[in-house]
Design an enzyme around this catalytic site. Structure first.
Site, PDB file in Angstrom:
ATOM      1  N   PRO A 124       0.825  -1.210   0.000  1.00 46.96           N
ATOM      2  CA  PRO A 124       0.000   0.000   0.000  1.00 46.96           C
ATOM      3  C   PRO A 124       0.856   1.256   0.000  1.00 46.96           C
ATOM      4  CG  PRO A 124      -0.207  -1.195   2.089  1.00 46.96           C
ATOM      5  CD  PRO A 124       0.583  -2.048   1.165  1.00 46.96           C
ATOM      6  N   GLU A 125       0.501   2.180  -0.847  1.00 45.02           N
ATOM      7  CA  GLU A 125       1.226   3.442  -0.911  1.00 45.02           C
ATOM      8  C   GLU A 125       0.392   4.534  -0.239  1.00 45.02           C
ATOM      9  OE1 GLU A 125       3.303   4.670  -4.284  1.00 45.02           O
ATOM     10  OE2 GLU A 125       3.810   2.665  -4.969  1.00 45.02           O
ATOM     11  N   HIS A 185      -2.125 -15.259  11.518  1.00 41.69           N
ATOM     12  CA  HIS A 185      -1.223 -14.117  11.347  1.00 41.69           C
ATOM     13  C   HIS A 185      -1.757 -12.839  11.991  1.00 41.69           C
ATOM     14  CE1 HIS A 185       0.882 -16.732   8.627  1.00 41.69           C
ATOM     15  NE2 HIS A 185      -0.148 -16.790   7.815  1.00 41.69           N
ATOM     16  N   ARG A 212       3.077 -11.601   6.102  1.00 41.58           N
ATOM     17  CA  ARG A 212       4.504 -11.553   5.758  1.00 41.58           C
ATOM     18  C   ARG A 212       5.344 -10.815   6.793  1.00 41.58           C
ATOM     19  NH1 ARG A 212       5.692 -10.614  -0.441  1.00 41.58           N
ATOM     20  NH2 ARG A 212       7.761 -11.078   0.374  1.00 41.58           N
ATOM     21  N   ARG A 246      20.562  17.596  -5.151  1.00 39.35           N
ATOM     22  CA  ARG A 246      20.648  16.127  -5.122  1.00 39.35           C
ATOM     23  C   ARG A 246      21.311  15.590  -6.370  1.00 39.35           C
ATOM     24  NH1 ARG A 246      19.806  13.712  -0.264  1.00 39.35           N
ATOM     25  NH2 ARG A 246      19.312  15.594   0.899  1.00 39.35           N
TER      26      ARG A 246
END
Ligand SMILES: [Zn+2]
Length: 296
Positions: A8-9, A125, A144, A177
């Protein structure tokens, strides 16, 4: 719209945080149970329990890619019967005297927050269960185990918030940068919460190749990138808000839907603007997709 099968972002986390806020704002956390797996616990088990129990959830918000529960005192006394398996803490737990504590959840790859009735079957889980005053439970499930639970006082993300940062600040983040602009966008110390998919989509909209050195970009290019990042994230949030609102229900299947990608995952397919095949390159270990004609 396509189904998302990756981490998920920011837009997904924003949607999940809003969904959780609707469901649990004002609830008091009565007791906390934590599982025995060490990976999900970034703070010690005893510290998490001490910080959460008997606290009222004053709000739920997104900070970067974290879900932050703002906690305040004023909860009821917790039940004397506690269902816990707390391991000895590494350090003495802080006494939760502050009224401004936060419970911070990072979902990692596969983490989910479920709001469910207490008698709902506990999924495999499940690493944490917060029992709420309404009788429901807030559960953290993560097969996970890349997700993380922690507690803090005055939590802040390392980087600037992409939807709040001002243009001048945004430009100054990238000016010196020497890394590719794609890497700079993913650097969480600069901008907080921009992930791989949305970085590629933003660079396409701004017409900038992902491998371009950030420092080589003219101010004008960064001025195009600024709204591109915000538009991509806002569109995805708007879409997510209407399509994954059931995500946190007990019976809610993961239902991440998101905006149609223009470049991400479209290697070899024609650019939606100029029909040139989309290219994929690997930058700092991450796949990057771009149109060689539209992006300079
Ligand atoms: Zn193109």
């Amino acid at each position: 719209m396509v189904r998302l099968a990756v981490m998920p972002e920011l837009p997904e986390v924003e949607t999940i945080a809003r969904g959780l806020a609707r469901r649990v704002n004002g609830e008091v956390i009565e007791t906390v149970w934590l599982g025995s797996k060490p990976e999900p616990l970034k703070s010690s088990a005893s510290e998490i329990v001490a910080t959460l129990e008997s606290k009222r959830i004053a709000g739920v918000r997104r900070v970067g890619k974290h879900i932050v529960f703002d906690l305040e005192n004023g909860g009821q006394a917790s039940s004397p019967v506690r269902k816990r398996s707390v391991r000895p803490s590494r350090a003495r737990a802080k006494t939760p005297t502050s009224t401004k504590a936060q419970w911070i959840v990072h979902l990692g790859m596969t983490g989910r927050m479920l709001v469910c009735q207490a008698d709902a079957e506990v999924e495999k889980h499940t690493h944490a269960i917060a029992k709420l005053s309404s009788g429901r439970e807030l559960r953290f499930v993560d097969p996970r185990r890349f997700g993380r639970l922690s507690v803090a006082h005055g939590f802040q993300a390392a980087g600037s918030e992409p939807l709040e940062v001002e243009l001048d600040r945004f430009v100054s983040l990238f000016r010196d940068r020497k890394t590719p602009i794609k890497s700079a966008l993913l650097n969480q110390k600069l901008l907080s919460g921009v992930g791989n998919i949305y970085a590629d989509e933003s660079l396409f909209r701004a017409g900038i190749r992902p491998r371009r050195r950030a420092a080589s970009l003219k101010r004008e290019a960064l001025r195009r990138l600024y709204p591109a990042v915000r538009e991509v994230l806002k569109e995805a949030i708007a879409l997510g808000g209407s399509s994954i609102s059931d995500y946190v229900d007990s019976d809610g299947e993961e239902g991440f839907f998101q905006l149609q990608h223009r470049v991400y995952g479209r290697e070899g397919e024609p650019c939606l603007v100029c029909k040139t095949p989309i290219r994929r390159v690997v930058i700092a270990g991450r796949s990057s997709h771009y149109c060689p004609k539209c992006q300079k």
